[in-house]
Design an enzyme around this catalytic site. Structure first.
Site, PDB file in Angstrom:
ATOM      1  N   GLU A  45       0.821  -1.216   0.000  1.00  0.00           N
ATOM      2  CA  GLU A  45       0.000   0.000   0.000  1.00  0.00           C
ATOM      3  C   GLU A  45       0.852   1.262   0.000  1.00  0.00           C
ATOM      4  OE1 GLU A  45      -2.915  -0.516   3.136  1.00  0.00           O
ATOM      5  OE2 GLU A  45      -3.929  -2.072   1.976  1.00  0.00           O
ATOM      6  N   CYS A  56      -2.100  -4.713  -5.480  1.00  0.00           N
ATOM      7  CA  CYS A  56      -2.582  -5.977  -4.905  1.00  0.00           C
ATOM      8  C   CYS A  56      -1.499  -7.052  -4.962  1.00  0.00           C
ATOM      9  CB  CYS A  56      -3.790  -6.483  -5.688  1.00  0.00           C
ATOM     10  SG  CYS A  56      -5.270  -5.484  -5.527  1.00  0.00           S
ATOM     11  N   GLU A 115      -1.786 -10.173  -5.950  1.00  0.00           N
ATOM     12  CA  GLU A 115      -1.818 -10.999  -7.166  1.00  0.00           C
ATOM     13  C   GLU A 115      -1.046 -10.327  -8.298  1.00  0.00           C
ATOM     14  OE1 GLU A 115      -4.272 -10.058  -5.219  1.00  0.00           O
ATOM     15  OE2 GLU A 115      -5.951 -11.462  -5.194  1.00  0.00           O
ATOM     16  N   CYS A 161      -9.569  -9.318  -6.939  1.00  0.00           N
ATOM     17  CA  CYS A 161     -10.405  -8.187  -7.370  1.00  0.00           C
ATOM     18  C   CYS A 161     -10.467  -8.138  -8.906  1.00  0.00           C
ATOM     19  CB  CYS A 161      -9.859  -6.883  -6.815  1.00  0.00           C
ATOM     20  SG  CYS A 161      -8.377  -6.287  -7.662  1.00  0.00           S
ATOM     21  N   CYS A 220      -7.201  -7.399 -10.742  1.00  0.00           N
ATOM     22  CA  CYS A 220      -6.280  -8.554 -10.733  1.00  0.00           C
ATOM     23  C   CYS A 220      -6.761  -9.627 -11.696  1.00  0.00           C
ATOM     24  CB  CYS A 220      -6.138  -9.111  -9.323  1.00  0.00           C
ATOM     25  SG  CYS A 220      -5.154  -8.031  -8.262  1.00  0.00           S
TER      26      CYS A 220
HETATM   27  N1  THU Z   1      -6.091  -6.513  -2.294  1.00  0.00           N
HETATM   28  C1  THU Z   1      -5.288  -7.459  -2.856  1.00  0.00           C
HETATM   29  O1  THU Z   1      -4.090  -7.534  -2.581  1.00  0.00           O
HETATM   30  N2  THU Z   1      -5.844  -8.299  -3.758  1.00  0.00           N
HETATM   31  C2  THU Z   1      -7.157  -8.283  -4.133  1.00  0.00           C
HETATM   32  O2  THU Z   1      -7.543  -9.004  -5.033  1.00  0.00           O
HETATM   33  C3  THU Z   1      -8.093  -7.410  -3.438  1.00  0.00           C
HETATM   34  C4  THU Z   1      -7.499  -6.378  -2.565  1.00  0.00           C
HETATM   35  C5  THU Z   1      -5.495  -5.573  -1.366  1.00  0.00           C
HETATM   36  C6  THU Z   1      -5.459  -4.150  -1.859  1.00  0.00           C
HETATM   37  C7  THU Z   1      -5.406  -3.382  -0.570  1.00  0.00           C
HETATM   38  O3  THU Z   1      -4.048  -3.304  -0.137  1.00  0.00           O
HETATM   39  C8  THU Z   1      -6.188  -4.243   0.410  1.00  0.00           C
HETATM   40  O4  THU Z   1      -6.234  -5.538  -0.162  1.00  0.00           O
HETATM   41  C9  THU Z   1      -7.599  -3.765   0.694  1.00  0.00           C
HETATM   42  O5  THU Z   1      -8.300  -3.560  -0.471  1.00  0.00           O
END
Ligand code: THU
Length: 160
Positions: A64, A73, A75, A112, A115
């Site tokens: 982040e 993310c 993935e 998500c 991804c």
């Molecule tokens: N996040 C992921 O790493 N992968 C996903 O497929 C969904 C969300 C992360 C992004 C962010 O750092 C946190 O989860 C909350 O959304």
């Protein structure tokens, strides 16, 4: 006029123990990657592990940023690394484990939309399915035989 019905097939396992040893081991690597998540803003940590056809395992976690959209993310962290380091090696499967740091997440957390789109790119590129397994911190595990199952009506290079 006609209606189109879209169906998808996923397999749900009650727990990780039901899966073959190699998948358990990949999920374990995803879990270790999740421990390295940098997620001070959402307190939601995600780990991903990718198995390549040459048996290399690439891992990633969500990273982040104070400027929120600049984060990435787990993935995509993993799959872009795989694409950058092993551009000619096919991706066999990805294991994903995700959950809140503030409570126990027992529902499986799918990748998500962004991804899914990114993973789809590599599935189309390699012309072979990428198997996806995803779970919460514990509990059920969902298996999809290909990314395409998770992203019907994909936008890909064939339309360009
Ligand atoms: N996040 C992921 O790493 N992968 C996903 O497929 C969904 C969300 C992360 C992004 C962010 O750092 C946190 O989860 C909350 O959304």
């Amino acid at each position: 006029m006609k209606e189109i019905k879209i169906e998808t097939v996923l397999t749900v396992y009650d727990s990780l123990d039901e899966l073959p040893k190699d998948v358990i081991s990949l999920m374990q690597k995803a879990s270790e990657a999740r421990d390295k998540s940098y997620s001070p803003y959402s307190n939601f940590s995600v780990g991903a592990a990718i198995l390549l056809e040459n048996d290399e395992v690439i891992t990633g976690s969500n990273q982040e940023n104070a400027s929120y959209p600049s984060g990435l993310c787990a993935e995509r962290t993993a799959i872009f690394y795989a694409g950058a380091q092993f551009p000619d090696v096919k991706i066999k499967r990805m294991a994903i484990i995700a959950g809140s740091k503030l409570k126990t997440t027992e529902t499986p957390i799918p990748p998500c939309g962004a991804c899914r789109q990114s993973i789809a790119e590599y599935e189309v590129k390699q012309d072979a399915p990428i198997e996806i397994y995803y779970m919460g911190e514990k509990g059920k595990v969902v298996q999809s035989h290909s990314l395409a199952n998770l992203l019907p009506l994909v936008f890909d290079k064939t339309v360009l």
